[in-house]
Design an enzyme around this catalytic site. Sequence first.
Site, PDB file in Angstrom:
ATOM      1  N   CYS A  64       0.316  -0.938   0.094  1.00  0.00           N
ATOM      2  CA  CYS A  64      -0.021   0.257  -0.095  1.00  0.00           C
ATOM      3  C   CYS A  64       0.672   1.641   0.803  1.00  0.00           C
ATOM      4  O   CYS A  64       0.403   2.076  -0.679  1.00  0.00           O
ATOM      5  CB  CYS A  64      -0.506   0.092   1.114  1.00  0.00           C
ATOM      6  SG  CYS A  64       0.094   0.280   2.672  1.00  0.00           S
ATOM      7  N   HIS A 101      -2.223  11.624  14.943  1.00  0.00           N
ATOM      8  CA  HIS A 101      -2.289  10.424  14.229  1.00  0.00           C
ATOM      9  C   HIS A 101      -1.315  10.276  13.840  1.00  0.00           C
ATOM     10  O   HIS A 101      -0.592  10.030  13.884  1.00  0.00           O
ATOM     11  CB  HIS A 101      -3.011  11.423  12.812  1.00  0.00           C
ATOM     12  CG  HIS A 101      -3.654  10.714  11.505  1.00  0.00           C
ATOM     13  ND1 HIS A 101      -4.446  10.408  11.662  1.00  0.00           N
ATOM     14  CD2 HIS A 101      -2.915  10.761  10.209  1.00  0.00           C
ATOM     15  CE1 HIS A 101      -4.091  10.155  10.476  1.00  0.00           C
ATOM     16  NE2 HIS A 101      -3.470  10.370   9.720  1.00  0.00           N
ATOM     17  N   HIS A 104      -4.976   5.135   9.567  1.00  0.00           N
ATOM     18  CA  HIS A 104      -5.591   4.593   9.233  1.00  0.00           C
ATOM     19  C   HIS A 104      -6.074   3.072   9.283  1.00  0.00           C
ATOM     20  O   HIS A 104      -4.637   2.017   9.044  1.00  0.00           O
ATOM     21  CB  HIS A 104      -6.831   4.212   8.439  1.00  0.00           C
ATOM     22  CG  HIS A 104      -6.598   6.072   7.585  1.00  0.00           C
ATOM     23  ND1 HIS A 104      -5.895   7.018   7.657  1.00  0.00           N
ATOM     24  CD2 HIS A 104      -7.785   6.102   8.216  1.00  0.00           C
ATOM     25  CE1 HIS A 104      -6.241   8.522   7.631  1.00  0.00           C
ATOM     26  NE2 HIS A 104      -7.798   7.945   8.088  1.00  0.00           N
ATOM     27  N   ASP A 108      -8.272  -5.354   5.149  1.00  0.00           N
ATOM     28  CA  ASP A 108      -8.132  -6.338   3.893  1.00  0.00           C
ATOM     29  C   ASP A 108      -7.015  -6.835   4.281  1.00  0.00           C
ATOM     30  O   ASP A 108      -6.386  -6.970   3.961  1.00  0.00           O
ATOM     31  CB  ASP A 108      -7.841  -5.911   2.767  1.00  0.00           C
ATOM     32  CG  ASP A 108      -7.589  -3.437   2.760  1.00  0.00           C
ATOM     33  OD1 ASP A 108      -6.956  -3.971   3.942  1.00  0.00           O
ATOM     34  OD2 ASP A 108      -7.134  -3.984   1.773  1.00  0.00           O
ATOM     35  N   ARG A 117      -5.293  -4.513   8.480  1.00  0.00           N
ATOM     36  CA  ARG A 117      -4.018  -4.130   7.491  1.00  0.00           C
ATOM     37  C   ARG A 117      -4.463  -2.044   8.860  1.00  0.00           C
ATOM     38  O   ARG A 117      -5.310  -1.525   8.085  1.00  0.00           O
ATOM     39  CB  ARG A 117      -3.977  -3.599   6.588  1.00  0.00           C
ATOM     40  CG  ARG A 117      -3.182  -2.947   5.302  1.00  0.00           C
ATOM     41  CD  ARG A 117      -3.232  -2.950   4.251  1.00  0.00           C
ATOM     42  NE  ARG A 117      -4.632  -2.438   4.315  1.00  0.00           N
ATOM     43  CZ  ARG A 117      -4.464  -0.935   3.465  1.00  0.00           C
ATOM     44  NH1 ARG A 117      -4.072  -0.496   3.255  1.00  0.00           N
ATOM     45  NH2 ARG A 117      -5.574  -0.689   2.568  1.00  0.00           N
ATOM     46  N   CYS A 119      -2.665   1.049   8.595  1.00  0.00           N
ATOM     47  CA  CYS A 119      -1.393   1.230   8.015  1.00  0.00           C
ATOM     48  C   CYS A 119      -1.554   2.269   8.356  1.00  0.00           C
ATOM     49  O   CYS A 119      -1.901   3.958   8.991  1.00  0.00           O
ATOM     50  CB  CYS A 119      -2.603   1.653   6.130  1.00  0.00           C
ATOM     51  SG  CYS A 119      -2.177   2.555   4.993  1.00  0.00           S
TER      52      CYS A 119
END
Length: 149
Positions: A64, A101, A104, A108, A117, A119
């Site tokens: 990704c 932060h 996310h 998947d 996952r 990310c």
Amino acid sequence: MTEYRKTEEALARLSPEEYRVTQESGTERPFTGALLGNKRVGIYVDVVSGEPLFASSAKYESGCGWPSFVKPIEEENIVNLRDESHGMVRIEVRSKHGDSHLGHVFPDGPTERGGLRYCINSASLRFVPKDEMEAEGYGKYLDQVEEVE
């Protein structure tokens, strides 16, 4: 027990990119993060608070463009929030104590490892190598950092 929290001193040490990502909910460009290709054994902690977030054994290559993990090392250090920005609905991942932060989480990931996952932006993480974990106060996680074959 170590106290993990956001301090003015910690914020002052952040690079402009780390500040933008962690404090302004930014996202680093895909395939640019310093920790994306990191394959060393150790732990990933919040760059602001130092709270433990992910073990190297939970990291995998998802393709990704950001470091991906199947699970946090301490569930209680992760806060999931509904994110409706950019015309989509996602689950934002933030650190509990640093309120950084991180990125996310998506459903998947590898099904054989839980299907999630995480990310995560490299700019929100600091990597602590296994041989430095004890000295930095992360010794209790040593048994969770071995690489997964």
